[in-house]
Design a protein around this motif. Structure first.
Motif, PDB file in Angstrom:
ATOM      1  N   GLY A   1       1.087 -12.631   6.654  1.00  7.26           N
ATOM      2  CA  GLY A   1       0.914 -13.087   5.284  1.00  7.26           C
ATOM      3  C   GLY A   1       1.398 -12.156   4.188  1.00  7.26           C
ATOM      4  O   GLY A   1       1.075 -12.368   3.017  1.00  7.26           O
ATOM      5  N   TYR A   2       2.203 -11.144   4.536  1.00  6.87           N
ATOM      6  CA  TYR A   2       2.709 -10.210   3.523  1.00  6.87           C
ATOM      7  C   TYR A   2       4.182 -10.485   3.239  1.00  6.87           C
ATOM      8  O   TYR A   2       4.977 -10.681   4.164  1.00  6.87           O
ATOM      9  N   ASN A   3       4.529 -10.489   1.967  1.00  5.64           N
ATOM     10  CA  ASN A   3       5.902 -10.817   1.571  1.00  5.64           C
ATOM     11  C   ASN A   3       6.869  -9.671   1.790  1.00  5.64           C
ATOM     12  O   ASN A   3       8.080  -9.891   1.874  1.00  5.64           O
ATOM     13  N   ASN A   4       6.352  -8.446   1.836  1.00  5.05           N
ATOM     14  CA  ASN A   4       7.238  -7.312   2.070  1.00  5.05           C
ATOM     15  C   ASN A   4       6.494  -6.210   2.830  1.00  5.05           C
ATOM     16  O   ASN A   4       5.260  -6.173   2.882  1.00  5.05           O
ATOM     17  N   LEU A   5       7.263  -5.302   3.407  1.00  9.02           N
ATOM     18  CA  LEU A   5       6.705  -4.242   4.251  1.00  9.02           C
ATOM     19  C   LEU A   5       5.847  -3.278   3.447  1.00  9.02           C
ATOM     20  O   LEU A   5       4.828  -2.782   3.938  1.00  9.02           O
ATOM     21  N   SER A   6       6.240  -3.023   2.201  1.00  6.92           N
ATOM     22  CA  SER A   6       5.499  -2.073   1.370  1.00  6.92           C
ATOM     23  C   SER A   6       4.062  -2.536   1.131  1.00  6.92           C
ATOM     24  O   SER A   6       3.112  -1.758   1.279  1.00  6.92           O
ATOM     25  N   ASN A   7       3.893  -3.807   0.751  1.00  5.11           N
ATOM     26  CA  ASN A   7       2.540  -4.334   0.519  1.00  5.11           C
ATOM     27  C   ASN A   7       1.690  -4.292   1.793  1.00  5.11           C
ATOM     28  O   ASN A   7       0.491  -4.002   1.754  1.00  5.11           O
ATOM     29  N   PHE A   8       2.329  -4.596   2.917  1.00  4.58           N
ATOM     30  CA  PHE A   8       1.617  -4.536   4.191  1.00  4.58           C
ATOM     31  C   PHE A   8       1.157  -3.110   4.493  1.00  4.58           C
ATOM     32  O   PHE A   8       0.003  -2.878   4.890  1.00  4.58           O
ATOM     33  N   SER A   9       2.047  -2.154   4.290  1.00  3.07           N
ATOM     34  CA  SER A   9       1.719  -0.756   4.585  1.00  3.07           C
ATOM     35  C   SER A   9       0.591  -0.245   3.697  1.00  3.07           C
ATOM     36  O   SER A   9      -0.304   0.476   4.164  1.00  3.07           O
ATOM     37  N   ILE A  10       0.608  -0.631   2.419  1.00  2.00           N
ATOM     38  CA  ILE A  10      -0.450  -0.208   1.489  1.00  2.00           C
ATOM     39  C   ILE A  10      -1.792  -0.799   1.903  1.00  2.00           C
ATOM     40  O   ILE A  10      -2.812  -0.101   1.950  1.00  2.00           O
ATOM     41  N   ALA A  11      -1.794  -2.109   2.203  1.00  2.00           N
ATOM     42  CA  ALA A  11      -3.040  -2.770   2.613  1.00  2.00           C
ATOM     43  C   ALA A  11      -3.568  -2.172   3.917  1.00  2.00           C
ATOM     44  O   ALA A  11      -4.773  -1.963   4.083  1.00  2.00           O
ATOM     45  N   PHE A  12      -2.659  -1.899   4.832  1.00  4.98           N
ATOM     46  CA  PHE A  12      -3.039  -1.316   6.120  1.00  4.98           C
ATOM     47  C   PHE A  12      -3.680   0.057   5.930  1.00  4.98           C
ATOM     48  O   PHE A  12      -4.726   0.355   6.517  1.00  4.98           O
ATOM     49  N   LYS A  13      -3.059   0.904   5.095  1.00  8.06           N
ATOM     50  CA  LYS A  13      -3.584   2.254   4.863  1.00  8.06           C
ATOM     51  C   LYS A  13      -4.925   2.200   4.143  1.00  8.06           C
ATOM     52  O   LYS A  13      -5.841   2.980   4.447  1.00  8.06           O
ATOM     53  N   ASN A  14      -5.084   1.289   3.186  1.00  6.39           N
ATOM     54  CA  ASN A  14      -6.365   1.141   2.491  1.00  6.39           C
ATOM     55  C   ASN A  14      -7.468   0.716   3.451  1.00  6.39           C
ATOM     56  O   ASN A  14      -8.627   1.095   3.295  1.00  6.39           O
ATOM     57  N   LYS A  15      -7.101  -0.093   4.453  1.00  3.12           N
ATOM     58  CA  LYS A  15      -8.082  -0.597   5.419  1.00  3.12           C
ATOM     59  C   LYS A  15      -8.465   0.463   6.452  1.00  3.12           C
ATOM     60  O   LYS A  15      -9.652   0.664   6.749  1.00  3.12           O
ATOM     61  N   PHE A  16      -7.466   1.168   7.008  1.00  4.00           N
ATOM     62  CA  PHE A  16      -7.722   2.041   8.149  1.00  4.00           C
ATOM     63  C   PHE A  16      -7.602   3.534   7.835  1.00  4.00           C
ATOM     64  O   PHE A  16      -7.947   4.370   8.673  1.00  4.00           O
ATOM     65  N   GLY A  17      -7.073   3.866   6.650  1.00  3.96           N
ATOM     66  CA  GLY A  17      -6.984   5.273   6.275  1.00  3.96           C
ATOM     67  C   GLY A  17      -5.722   5.964   6.730  1.00  3.96           C
ATOM     68  O   GLY A  17      -5.570   7.178   6.533  1.00  3.96           O
ATOM     69  N   PHE A  18      -4.810   5.237   7.330  1.00  8.69           N
ATOM     70  CA  PHE A  18      -3.532   5.828   7.752  1.00  8.69           C
ATOM     71  C   PHE A  18      -2.461   4.747   7.751  1.00  8.69           C
ATOM     72  O   PHE A  18      -2.748   3.553   7.824  1.00  8.69           O
ATOM     73  N   SER A  19      -1.207   5.190   7.669  1.00  9.21           N
ATOM     74  CA  SER A  19      -0.079   4.272   7.616  1.00  9.21           C
ATOM     75  C   SER A  19       0.120   3.595   8.969  1.00  9.21           C
ATOM     76  O   SER A  19      -0.143   4.200  10.015  1.00  9.21           O
ATOM     77  N   PRO A  20       0.623   2.347   8.980  1.00  8.80           N
ATOM     78  CA  PRO A  20       0.890   1.679  10.267  1.00  8.80           C
ATOM     79  C   PRO A  20       1.907   2.417  11.106  1.00  8.80           C
ATOM     80  O   PRO A  20       1.904   2.310  12.335  1.00  8.80           O
ATOM     81  N   ASN A  21       2.787   3.210  10.477  1.00  3.64           N
ATOM     82  CA  ASN A  21       3.792   3.975  11.220  1.00  3.64           C
ATOM     83  C   ASN A  21       3.165   5.123  11.997  1.00  3.64           C
ATOM     84  O   ASN A  21       3.825   5.704  12.876  1.00  3.64           O
ATOM     85  N   LYS A  22       1.927   5.487  11.682  1.00  2.00           N
ATOM     86  CA  LYS A  22       1.275   6.616  12.319  1.00  2.00           C
ATOM     87  C   LYS A  22       0.574   6.247  13.632  1.00  2.00           C
ATOM     88  O   LYS A  22       0.059   7.108  14.334  1.00  2.00           O
ATOM     89  N   ILE A  23       0.532   4.954  13.933  1.00  3.62           N
ATOM     90  CA  ILE A  23      -0.116   4.531  15.172  1.00  3.62           C
ATOM     91  C   ILE A  23       0.657   5.077  16.369  1.00  3.62           C
ATOM     92  O   ILE A  23       1.873   4.927  16.459  1.00  3.62           O
ATOM     93  N   LEU A  24      -0.058   5.712  17.274  1.00  2.69           N
ATOM     94  CA  LEU A  24       0.568   6.284  18.457  1.00  2.69           C
ATOM     95  C   LEU A  24       1.077   5.179  19.376  1.00  2.69           C
ATOM     96  O   LEU A  24       0.400   4.207  19.652  1.00  2.69           O
ATOM     97  N   LYS A  25       2.287   5.341  19.830  1.00  2.00           N
ATOM     98  CA  LYS A  25       2.863   4.380  20.749  1.00  2.00           C
ATOM     99  C   LYS A  25       2.495   4.734  22.184  1.00  2.00           C
ATOM    100  O   LYS A  25       2.314   5.880  22.510  1.00  2.00           O
TER     101      LYS A  25
END
Length: 279
Positions: free
Chosen positions: A255-279
């Motif tokens: 439901g996000y129109n762009n990656l930036s909004n998704f990343s901001i919402a994700f960090k606000n929710k979990f305290g870290f950027s989605p790119n920081k998730i360990l693979k």
């Protein structure tokens, strides 16, 4: 977005109420999540393009190799051109009376319904191609013969599909007669991880947006926007933790129109950027 009442908008005589109706639908532009009030059960024989339909509890995508039998109701339609410059499908609408008459004549009329389903996928084959050609031919017949010809063609199609798909198709036909209604919570939770907007989910619930919000607050004690946002971010986190997809692959799905909004919402929710998730 306005609501299209189908097949009413295709009828030349708006006062008529036919039991059977054939319409050639063509377009030259993509249509995304159009709100449709389908007033009759309908065969959609897709010839060129791609079609997606969102229902109250599920969704389906078909291409020109498949056709759909759709239950009447409030649905969201997406129709895409693909490589050709025109989208084309032949639509065959039929009343519950016609269906009931067919079932009484050709089946044991047992309620074999296992699960309510708003669609049935039909594999296009040589018979379907020939059948559609015959529908086009009778379209030139005098009106005085049209009703009888369509009745015969409808029964022919239903007998063919009953023979091809057996009890599965028979059960589906009975589900079109048996009146069941999906619960509000079932619809909501089936769309929790989709990219549908609030007004689109409200439409599938047959509610105005304001009524939907009030009902949601009563059921969940939280605003629908916050609830859906939390559910979708949790699901996105689970997907990313699997290590197969990147944030840029999934943000639109939630439901996000762009990656930036998704990343901001994700960090606000979990305290870290989605790119920081360990693979």
């Amino acid at each position: 977005m306005s609501i299209e009442n189908i097949p009413a908008i295709y009828l030349k005589d708006q006062t008529s109420n036919p039991d059977l109706f054939v319409y050639d639908f063509k377009m030259t532009n993509d249509v995304v999540k159009s709100k449709v009030n389908l007033g009759m059960n309908m065969f959609s024989f897709l010839q060129v393009g791609k079609k997606q339909v969102h229902f109250a509890g599920t969704s389906v995508i078909v291409n020109k190799d498949q056709s759909l039998l759709l239950k009447k109701g409030n649905w969201l339609w997406t129709e895409l051109l693909e490589t050709e410059t025109i989208y084309y499908c032949k639509l065959l609408f039929f009343s519950e009376k016609k269906l009931q008459d067919f079932l009484e004549k050709n089946t044991q009329n047992k309620q074999t319904v296992q699960e309510e389903k708003p669609y049935f996928i039909i594999k296009n084959d040589a018979y379907i191609a020939s059948y559609l050609d015959s529908l086009s031919t009778i379209g030139t017949a005098p009106n005085v013969f049209m009703e009888n010809l369509l009745s015969l063609k409808f029964e022919e199609l239903m007998l063919y599909l009953l023979n091809k798909y057996g009890s599965t198709f028979e059960s589906y036909l009975h589900s079109l007669i048996v009146q069941k209604t999906s619960t509000f919570k079932k619809i909501i939770e089936s769309k929790a991880h989709s990219n549908l907007k609030l007004e689109e989910i409200a439409f599938l619930c047959n509610m105005s947006l304001s009524t939907f919000k009030r009902h949601f607050m009563t059921e969940y004690k939280i605003s629908p926007g916050k609830w859906l946002k939390d559910k979708r971010l949790q699901k996105a986190k689970q997907i990313l933790e699997q290590g197969k997809l990147k944030p840029s692959d999934i943000y639109l799905d939630y439901g996000y129109n762009n990656l930036s909004n998704f990343s901001i919402a994700f960090k606000n929710k979990f305290g870290f950027s989605p790119n920081k998730i360990l693979k």
